[in-house]
Design a protein around this motif. Structure first.
Motif, mmCIF file in Angstrom:
data_model
loop_
_atom_site.group_PDB
_atom_site.id
_atom_site.type_symbol
_atom_site.label_atom_id
_atom_site.label_comp_id
_atom_site.label_asym_id
_atom_site.label_seq_id
_atom_site.Cartn_x
_atom_site.Cartn_y
_atom_site.Cartn_z
ATOM 1 N N ILE A 38 -22.167 -9.366 -13.609
ATOM 2 C CA ILE A 38 -20.978 -8.952 -12.866
ATOM 3 C C ILE A 38 -20.940 -7.428 -12.770
ATOM 4 C CG2 ILE A 38 -18.473 -9.028 -12.773
ATOM 5 C CD1 ILE A 38 -19.828 -11.747 -12.434
ATOM 6 N N VAL A 39 -20.825 -6.922 -11.553
ATOM 7 C CA VAL A 39 -20.724 -5.484 -11.332
ATOM 8 C C VAL A 39 -19.247 -5.093 -11.444
ATOM 9 C CG1 VAL A 39 -21.101 -3.599 -9.700
ATOM 10 C CG2 VAL A 39 -22.731 -5.501 -9.815
ATOM 11 N N PRO A 40 -18.907 -4.118 -12.286
ATOM 12 C CA PRO A 40 -17.501 -3.721 -12.456
ATOM 13 C C PRO A 40 -16.875 -3.284 -11.132
ATOM 14 C CG PRO A 40 -18.877 -2.749 -14.168
ATOM 15 C CD PRO A 40 -19.809 -3.360 -13.159
ATOM 16 N N VAL A 41 -15.600 -3.592 -10.965
ATOM 17 C CA VAL A 41 -14.928 -3.313 -9.702
ATOM 18 C C VAL A 41 -14.896 -1.817 -9.405
ATOM 19 C CG1 VAL A 41 -12.602 -3.202 -10.697
ATOM 20 C CG2 VAL A 41 -12.911 -3.866 -8.302
ATOM 21 N N ASP A 42 -14.748 -0.983 -10.413
ATOM 22 C CA ASP A 42 -14.726 0.457 -10.168
ATOM 23 C C ASP A 42 -16.059 0.957 -9.640
ATOM 24 O OD1 ASP A 42 -12.104 0.615 -10.940
ATOM 25 O OD2 ASP A 42 -12.519 1.309 -12.970
ATOM 26 N N GLN A 72 -19.518 -13.301 -8.954
ATOM 27 C CA GLN A 72 -19.722 -11.868 -8.742
ATOM 28 C C GLN A 72 -18.664 -11.266 -7.812
ATOM 29 O OE1 GLN A 72 -21.920 -14.267 -8.411
ATOM 30 N NE2 GLN A 72 -23.796 -13.827 -9.544
ATOM 31 N N LEU A 73 -18.012 -12.103 -7.002
ATOM 32 C CA LEU A 73 -17.019 -11.614 -6.047
ATOM 33 C C LEU A 73 -15.610 -12.112 -6.388
ATOM 34 C CD1 LEU A 73 -19.064 -12.032 -2.732
ATOM 35 C CD2 LEU A 73 -18.910 -10.038 -4.236
ATOM 36 N N ALA A 74 -15.414 -12.478 -7.644
ATOM 37 C CA ALA A 74 -14.109 -12.985 -8.073
ATOM 38 C C ALA A 74 -13.026 -11.907 -8.059
ATOM 39 C CB ALA A 74 -14.229 -13.583 -9.477
ATOM 40 N N ASP A 75 -13.428 -10.660 -7.953
ATOM 41 C CA ASP A 75 -12.480 -9.539 -8.000
ATOM 42 C C ASP A 75 -12.030 -9.090 -6.619
ATOM 43 O OD1 ASP A 75 -14.805 -8.423 -7.039
ATOM 44 O OD2 ASP A 75 -15.112 -7.063 -8.718
ATOM 45 N N ALA A 76 -12.122 -9.964 -5.625
ATOM 46 C CA ALA A 76 -11.857 -9.572 -4.233
ATOM 47 C C ALA A 76 -10.480 -8.940 -4.056
ATOM 48 C CB ALA A 76 -12.018 -10.769 -3.301
ATOM 49 N N GLU A 77 -9.439 -9.592 -4.572
ATOM 50 C CA GLU A 77 -8.085 -9.048 -4.418
ATOM 51 C C GLU A 77 -7.951 -7.697 -5.109
ATOM 52 O OE1 GLU A 77 -7.173 -13.383 -3.537
ATOM 53 O OE2 GLU A 77 -8.461 -12.345 -4.975
ATOM 54 N N GLU A 78 -8.491 -7.606 -6.317
ATOM 55 C CA GLU A 78 -8.391 -6.345 -7.049
ATOM 56 C C GLU A 78 -9.121 -5.235 -6.311
ATOM 57 O OE1 GLU A 78 -9.524 -4.343 -11.400
ATOM 58 O OE2 GLU A 78 -10.135 -6.405 -10.946
ATOM 59 N N LEU A 79 -10.310 -5.539 -5.815
ATOM 60 C CA LEU A 79 -11.099 -4.530 -5.108
ATOM 61 C C LEU A 79 -10.370 -4.042 -3.866
ATOM 62 C CD1 LEU A 79 -14.856 -4.374 -4.506
ATOM 63 C CD2 LEU A 79 -13.371 -4.317 -2.515
ATOM 64 N N LEU A 80 -9.865 -4.962 -3.055
ATOM 65 C CA LEU A 80 -9.183 -4.560 -1.818
ATOM 66 C C LEU A 80 -7.879 -3.845 -2.106
ATOM 67 C CD1 LEU A 80 -9.912 -7.718 0.330
ATOM 68 C CD2 LEU A 80 -10.910 -5.449 0.621
ATOM 69 N N GLY A 81 -7.224 -4.214 -3.203
ATOM 70 C CA GLY A 81 -5.986 -3.539 -3.570
ATOM 71 C C GLY A 81 -6.201 -2.096 -3.981
ATOM 72 N N LYS A 82 -7.379 -1.792 -4.526
ATOM 73 C CA LYS A 82 -7.689 -0.442 -4.988
ATOM 74 C C LYS A 82 -8.499 0.363 -3.971
ATOM 75 C CE LYS A 82 -7.809 -1.499 -9.971
ATOM 76 N NZ LYS A 82 -8.677 -1.507 -11.179
ATOM 77 N N LEU A 83 -8.974 -0.305 -2.919
ATOM 78 C CA LEU A 83 -9.869 0.343 -1.959
ATOM 79 C C LEU A 83 -9.171 1.446 -1.174
ATOM 80 C CD1 LEU A 83 -12.638 0.322 -0.465
ATOM 81 C CD2 LEU A 83 -11.633 -1.365 1.102
ATOM 82 N N SER A 84 -9.786 2.620 -1.143
ATOM 83 C CA SER A 84 -9.315 3.722 -0.300
ATOM 84 C C SER A 84 -10.039 3.621 1.041
ATOM 85 C CB SER A 84 -9.602 5.074 -0.970
ATOM 86 O OG SER A 84 -8.880 5.207 -2.167
ATOM 87 N N SER A 292 -28.064 4.852 -2.687
ATOM 88 C CA SER A 292 -28.801 3.666 -3.120
ATOM 89 C C SER A 292 -29.617 3.934 -4.384
ATOM 90 C CB SER A 292 -29.717 3.172 -1.995
ATOM 91 O OG SER A 292 -28.938 2.592 -0.960
ATOM 92 N N ALA A 293 -30.150 5.143 -4.518
ATOM 93 C CA ALA A 293 -30.885 5.491 -5.737
ATOM 94 C C ALA A 293 -29.935 5.501 -6.935
ATOM 95 C CB ALA A 293 -31.557 6.853 -5.572
ATOM 96 N N TRP A 294 -28.744 6.051 -6.732
ATOM 97 C CA TRP A 294 -27.729 6.065 -7.776
ATOM 98 C C TRP A 294 -27.316 4.650 -8.164
ATOM 99 C CZ3 TRP A 294 -22.846 4.139 -6.375
ATOM 100 C CH2 TRP A 294 -21.879 4.178 -7.389
ATOM 101 N N PHE A 295 -27.105 3.788 -7.160
ATOM 102 C CA PHE A 295 -26.642 2.437 -7.439
ATOM 103 C C PHE A 295 -27.742 1.611 -8.109
ATOM 104 C CE2 PHE A 295 -24.833 -1.757 -6.096
ATOM 105 C CZ PHE A 295 -23.631 -1.617 -6.769
ATOM 106 N N ALA A 296 -28.988 1.805 -7.700
ATOM 107 C CA ALA A 296 -30.100 1.100 -8.336
ATOM 108 C C ALA A 296 -30.179 1.452 -9.821
ATOM 109 C CB ALA A 296 -31.411 1.444 -7.634
ATOM 110 N N GLU A 297 -29.936 2.721 -10.127
ATOM 111 C CA GLU A 297 -29.932 3.141 -11.529
ATOM 112 C C GLU A 297 -28.803 2.456 -12.292
ATOM 113 O OE1 GLU A 297 -29.648 7.263 -14.194
ATOM 114 O OE2 GLU A 297 -29.791 7.355 -12.004
ATOM 115 N N LYS A 298 -27.639 2.329 -11.652
ATOM 116 C CA LYS A 298 -26.507 1.653 -12.287
ATOM 117 C C LYS A 298 -26.818 0.178 -12.534
ATOM 118 C CE LYS A 298 -23.571 5.099 -12.436
ATOM 119 N NZ LYS A 298 -23.075 5.651 -13.724
ATOM 120 N N LEU A 299 -27.579 -0.432 -11.625
ATOM 121 C CA LEU A 299 -27.946 -1.835 -11.772
ATOM 122 C C LEU A 299 -29.113 -2.025 -12.732
ATOM 123 C CD1 LEU A 299 -27.694 -3.106 -8.074
ATOM 124 C CD2 LEU A 299 -26.024 -3.401 -9.910
#
Length: 313
Positions: A38-42, A72-84, A292-299
């Motif tokens: 699971i990828v954290p919502v932040d 992996q997408l169970a946080d949909a409401e939380e993500l959209l609620g925090k999305l700028s 993408s390089a940053w995100f690959a490192e996070k993954l």
């Protein structure tokens, strides 16, 4: 000379191509739905923000599918609620059924997408339905969305080959796709879900749609790169007049219901090709590669995108 010193591609415009292509970025949804962890919502929110900063105008943010099937997408409401939300950027979400539509409407989503199958077996395995009965599920979703002023895009999977049924007939794909458009979808994305399409098949299918009165302005393409043909197939579609291409930053993604499906066409690889052809996208390749390089490192793993590896390595 280091790799990065080679710079960006030298633009050499070619004839017969759209002057501008819209990239429909699916990484945050299609790219992450197949992750084992699971990828954290932040982290997802930062990923979306960086993609928008790079100039992508369409970011498919998440899906309102059941958490039981795609946790992996169970946080949909939380993500959209925090999305700028950035001005000028669209954030469509995938909606599988009426329950998903109600969640999307409650979250204030102005753009949704539905996901249909061009084959009987995949409809049974992915939608627990049949080729015909899937429309009983889609009709109230599309009608309800349009009544609420929400735009609906249609995804059509297994357009070129199915792991259980083999090659898929053009007329079968056109028949299902036409029904989705007549139902009220403003655009139809043709998916090569397991990455088996060849350029001749792409041309043949687009010609079959044209014969049915459906031009390239209503169509988009969504290629997986299982056999390394995604860019070739995309270029074929562009020469036929298609000007919307689905891709995933860093080449993330697959299909949780089709084990043979590997990653989507990498947005950076697509951008390198388009910039080399002089086709405008509004996207900054350097910024996207860095993201993408940053995100690959996070993954915790390297990006499968060759352009990311060449420019960020």
């Amino acid at each position: 000379m280091g790799t990065r010193e080679l710079g960006l591609p030298q633009a050499a415009p070619a004839s017969g191509l759209p002057s501008r292509v819209t990239i429909w970025e699916v990484g945050p949804r299609d790219g992450l739905q197949n992750e084992k962890s699971i990828v954290p919502v932040d982290l997802k929110l930062e990923f979306l923000d960086r993609l928008g900063e790079a100039g992508l105008s369409v970011l498919e943010a998440t899906s309102f599918v059941s958490p039981k099937w795609i946790p992996q997408l169970a946080d949909a409401e939380e993500l959209l609620g925090k999305l700028s939300r950035r001005p000028g950027v669209r954030y469509p979400v995938l909606v599988p059924n009426e329950r998903g539509l109600q969640r999307a409407l409650a979250a204030g989503c102005p753009d949704i997408a539905i996901f249909a199958s061009a084959t009987e077996t995949f409809a049974e395995r992915n939608l627990n339905s049949s080729l015909d009965k899937q429309f009983e599920m889609f009709t109230p979703v599309v009608t309800g969305a349009r009544d609420a002023g929400v735009n609906v895009r249609g995804y059509l999977s297994m357009c070129f080959g199915d792991p259980w049924e083999g090659p898929v007939r053009y007329d079968q794909v056109v028949a299902v796709g036409k029904r989705l458009l007549e139902l009220g979808c403003w655009q139809l994305s043709l998916g090569d879900t397991i990455g088996v399409a060849t350029a001749g098949q792409v041309e043949g299918l687009l010609a079959a749609f044209a014969d049915a009165g459906i031009g390239p302005e209503r169509l988009a393409v969504h290629f997986h790169d299982t056999y390394g043909q995604a860019l070739t197939n995309t270029l074929t579609a562009l020469r036929f007049g298609v000007s919307t291409v689905d891709s995933s930053a860093g080449g993330l993604g697959g299909c949780p219901y089709a084990e043979s499906a590997t990653g989507n066409l990498a947005t950076e690889d697509l951008l390198w090709t388009l910039e080399g052809l002089g086709v405008e996208t509004g996207v900054n390749l350097d910024e996207l590669v860095a993201t993408s390089a940053w995100f690959a490192e996070k993954l915790g793993r390297p990006s499968p995108s060759r352009v990311v590896n060449a420019l960020a390595g």
